[in-house]
Design a protein around this motif. Sequence first.
Motif, PDB file in Angstrom:
ATOM      1  N   THR A 190      17.652  55.606  61.684  1.00  0.00           N
ATOM      2  CA  THR A 190      18.943  55.687  62.382  1.00  0.00           C
ATOM      3  C   THR A 190      18.929  56.622  63.585  1.00  0.00           C
ATOM      4  OG1 THR A 190      19.631  57.429  60.842  1.00  0.00           O
ATOM      5  CG2 THR A 190      20.222  55.153  60.270  1.00  0.00           C
ATOM      6  N   ILE A 191      17.762  57.171  63.919  1.00  0.00           N
ATOM      7  CA  ILE A 191      17.693  58.162  64.994  1.00  0.00           C
ATOM      8  C   ILE A 191      16.822  57.645  66.133  1.00  0.00           C
ATOM      9  CG2 ILE A 191      16.961  60.506  65.595  1.00  0.00           C
ATOM     10  CD1 ILE A 191      17.445  61.275  62.658  1.00  0.00           C
ATOM     11  N   VAL A 192      17.315  57.779  67.366  1.00  0.00           N
ATOM     12  CA  VAL A 192      16.506  57.487  68.554  1.00  0.00           C
ATOM     13  C   VAL A 192      15.744  58.758  68.892  1.00  0.00           C
ATOM     14  CG1 VAL A 192      16.515  56.656  70.931  1.00  0.00           C
ATOM     15  CG2 VAL A 192      18.299  55.902  69.340  1.00  0.00           C
ATOM     16  N   SER A 193      14.424  58.693  68.854  1.00  0.00           N
ATOM     17  CA  SER A 193      13.621  59.908  69.033  1.00  0.00           C
ATOM     18  C   SER A 193      13.880  60.563  70.393  1.00  0.00           C
ATOM     19  CB  SER A 193      12.135  59.573  68.885  1.00  0.00           C
ATOM     20  OG  SER A 193      11.871  59.075  67.599  1.00  0.00           O
TER      21      SER A 193
ATOM     22  N   ASN B 185      30.138  42.812  70.568  1.00  0.00           N
ATOM     23  CA  ASN B 185      29.256  43.976  70.666  1.00  0.00           C
ATOM     24  C   ASN B 185      27.924  43.578  71.294  1.00  0.00           C
ATOM     25  OD1 ASN B 185      31.115  45.705  69.258  1.00  0.00           O
ATOM     26  ND2 ASN B 185      30.461  44.732  67.346  1.00  0.00           N
ATOM     27  N   TRP B 186      27.324  44.506  72.005  1.00  0.00           N
ATOM     28  CA  TRP B 186      26.007  44.252  72.606  1.00  0.00           C
ATOM     29  C   TRP B 186      24.931  44.682  71.598  1.00  0.00           C
ATOM     30  CZ3 TRP B 186      25.378  41.726  77.178  1.00  0.00           C
ATOM     31  CH2 TRP B 186      26.528  41.557  77.967  1.00  0.00           C
ATOM     32  N   VAL B 187      24.244  43.686  71.059  1.00  0.00           N
ATOM     33  CA  VAL B 187      23.318  43.939  69.950  1.00  0.00           C
ATOM     34  C   VAL B 187      21.981  43.253  70.212  1.00  0.00           C
ATOM     35  CG1 VAL B 187      22.919  43.600  67.475  1.00  0.00           C
ATOM     36  CG2 VAL B 187      25.216  44.143  68.299  1.00  0.00           C
ATOM     37  N   GLY B 188      20.911  43.897  69.795  1.00  0.00           N
ATOM     38  CA  GLY B 188      19.576  43.313  69.881  1.00  0.00           C
ATOM     39  C   GLY B 188      18.768  43.652  68.637  1.00  0.00           C
TER      40      GLY B 188
ATOM     41  N   GLN C  66      12.391  45.647  60.627  1.00  0.00           N
ATOM     42  CA  GLN C  66      13.206  45.140  61.730  1.00  0.00           C
ATOM     43  C   GLN C  66      14.369  46.093  61.959  1.00  0.00           C
ATOM     44  OE1 GLN C  66      15.376  41.182  61.591  1.00  0.00           O
ATOM     45  NE2 GLN C  66      13.562  40.608  62.768  1.00  0.00           N
ATOM     46  N   ILE C  67      14.689  46.336  63.223  1.00  0.00           N
ATOM     47  CA  ILE C  67      15.771  47.255  63.560  1.00  0.00           C
ATOM     48  C   ILE C  67      16.820  46.539  64.387  1.00  0.00           C
ATOM     49  CG2 ILE C  67      14.729  48.090  65.715  1.00  0.00           C
ATOM     50  CD1 ILE C  67      15.781  50.899  64.949  1.00  0.00           C
ATOM     51  N   VAL C  68      18.079  46.894  64.157  1.00  0.00           N
ATOM     52  CA  VAL C  68      19.197  46.359  64.928  1.00  0.00           C
ATOM     53  C   VAL C  68      19.722  47.474  65.825  1.00  0.00           C
ATOM     54  CG1 VAL C  68      21.506  45.365  64.821  1.00  0.00           C
ATOM     55  CG2 VAL C  68      19.793  44.720  63.121  1.00  0.00           C
TER      56      VAL C  68
ATOM     57  N   ASP D 176      24.043  52.822  68.525  1.00  0.00           N
ATOM     58  CA  ASP D 176      23.745  52.841  67.088  1.00  0.00           C
ATOM     59  C   ASP D 176      22.459  52.075  66.805  1.00  0.00           C
ATOM     60  OD1 ASP D 176      24.696  53.382  64.250  1.00  0.00           O
ATOM     61  OD2 ASP D 176      24.470  51.202  64.194  1.00  0.00           O
ATOM     62  N   VAL D 177      21.666  52.571  65.861  1.00  0.00           N
ATOM     63  CA  VAL D 177      20.467  51.855  65.405  1.00  0.00           C
ATOM     64  C   VAL D 177      20.397  51.945  63.890  1.00  0.00           C
ATOM     65  CG1 VAL D 177      19.145  52.289  67.512  1.00  0.00           C
ATOM     66  CG2 VAL D 177      18.975  53.902  65.616  1.00  0.00           C
ATOM     67  N   THR D 178      19.868  50.913  63.276  1.00  0.00           N
ATOM     68  CA  THR D 178      19.639  50.946  61.831  1.00  0.00           C
ATOM     69  C   THR D 178      18.692  49.821  61.429  1.00  0.00           C
ATOM     70  OG1 THR D 178      20.729  51.135  59.666  1.00  0.00           O
ATOM     71  CG2 THR D 178      21.506  49.397  61.127  1.00  0.00           C
ATOM     72  N   ASN D 179      18.124  49.950  60.245  1.00  0.00           N
ATOM     73  CA  ASN D 179      17.268  48.896  59.682  1.00  0.00           C
ATOM     74  C   ASN D 179      17.973  48.284  58.475  1.00  0.00           C
ATOM     75  OD1 ASN D 179      16.759  51.562  58.491  1.00  0.00           O
ATOM     76  ND2 ASN D 179      15.273  50.505  57.180  1.00  0.00           N
ATOM     77  N   PRO D 180      18.465  47.053  58.587  1.00  0.00           N
ATOM     78  CA  PRO D 180      19.222  46.437  57.483  1.00  0.00           C
ATOM     79  C   PRO D 180      18.393  46.233  56.217  1.00  0.00           C
ATOM     80  CG  PRO D 180      19.567  45.249  59.542  1.00  0.00           C
ATOM     81  CD  PRO D 180      18.430  46.189  59.772  1.00  0.00           C
ATOM     82  N   GLU D 181      17.068  46.093  56.367  1.00  0.00           N
ATOM     83  CA  GLU D 181      16.187  45.851  55.229  1.00  0.00           C
ATOM     84  C   GLU D 181      15.190  47.004  55.090  1.00  0.00           C
ATOM     85  OE1 GLU D 181      16.544  43.365  53.147  1.00  0.00           O
ATOM     86  OE2 GLU D 181      18.166  42.435  54.295  1.00  0.00           O
ATOM     87  N   PRO D 182      14.625  47.204  53.905  1.00  0.00           N
ATOM     88  CA  PRO D 182      13.608  48.251  53.741  1.00  0.00           C
ATOM     89  C   PRO D 182      12.347  47.939  54.539  1.00  0.00           C
ATOM     90  CG  PRO D 182      14.455  47.475  51.618  1.00  0.00           C
ATOM     91  CD  PRO D 182      14.929  46.514  52.644  1.00  0.00           C
ATOM     92  N   ALA D 183      11.618  48.972  54.886  1.00  0.00           N
ATOM     93  CA  ALA D 183      10.322  48.803  55.549  1.00  0.00           C
ATOM     94  C   ALA D 183       9.276  48.391  54.516  1.00  0.00           C
ATOM     95  CB  ALA D 183       9.899  50.095  56.241  1.00  0.00           C
TER      96      ALA D 183
END
Length: 392
Positions: free
Chosen positions: A163-166, A139-142, A99-101, A174-181
């Motif tokens: 953390t990178i937008v291709s 903040n605007w978050v999805g 999951q990504i925020v 900003d993007v990140t994954n709070p939990e491991p894949a």
Amino acid sequence: MAIKFGITDKGFISPTYEEWLDSIKDDLKSRFGDDIALSSNSNFGIIAEMFAWRLTEIAQQLELVYYSGFFSTASDTALDRLGANIGVARKIATKSHVQIVIQTDGEYLIQAGEEFETDDGIIFELTDDVITSKDKDGNWVGTGNLESEETGKMNNVLANTVTIVSNPDDTILDVTNPEPATDGEDDETDEDYRKRLVMENAAKEGPTRNGIRSALLNLPGVRDADAVDNDQDKVDEYGNPPYTVHVYVLGGNDHDIAHSLNDHVAAGTTLTGSKAINISDESGVVKTIKFDSATEKPIFVQVKVKTNISWNSDDNVADIKADIAEKINSLEMGQTVYLTKLYSNVYDKSGVEEATIQIGIAKDGLGNSDINTKRFEVPVCDADHVEVVVDG
């Protein structure tokens, strides 16, 4: 002379090239006389060697066919066919999910198919549209779901690494994954597949402890499973209520696990756990199935080796890393990582004169003690977590 060949009361006998050659030469002598020339450059000698070589190849192939009929010795497609006979297929490589925020500059639609990646280039694709909205901090978050582009365990990246937008987008802040894949798996190896087949043959899927474990291990993505039974009238050492069964599963999909437990746990069994999954049985009745995910215990290793002229600097370091990681990853839930058992994976490399190994659960906390794991923990080791220091 007569030569033993093929299936006997002691198993399959496959003569060596030398045994075939001696037997053929004896046959030729019995038919054409003891004084015939059988040297390598004579006609009879060339014929004898040619037949001996062909018979050796045929015998070796027949031996492979013979051993392909047993779980313990079959490999590749032969093992797949044995598994098909009992309805247990080899697990194929799967993609990883996380999951990504996403934080944006105002309300924004991020469409399915958008790609995100880690610093080292592991790419994930957004599986559904995400529309950002204001959170309590303004903040605007999805939040959205990602699936890895490739299959394999290497895609099970750590938390906060995607953390990178291709395709860079100024609106995405900003993007990140709070939990491991999770869920990423390699194609099941012969060794792992063979273990499952042996277990399935010994304990069919069913309400017994081993039967439930077999059923869970046959699910896609499940790497290990175990259960803690509390048959006392008081809370046990793990905090489980009286007369309950606490199932721990490493990997897999929660709903698949819940359905499997519903199908195989004996009637009247009370399951406990922090996960509570609601499922519908065949009659449409909604039931809550409880269990927990097993936890992975990362293992870090440092190997210091003193080498001589036989040391292969190109291959040995990579081989030591891979072999040690493989040995640790072969351990099952609750098993101890014994330090001394890792030395064989170092000293079997050419050129190693002396070696010292330290292990720990953190890179900066290595020591000389074995590492114990709880019943619901699984020791895991990535080859990148094995450091090899060479003193040549």
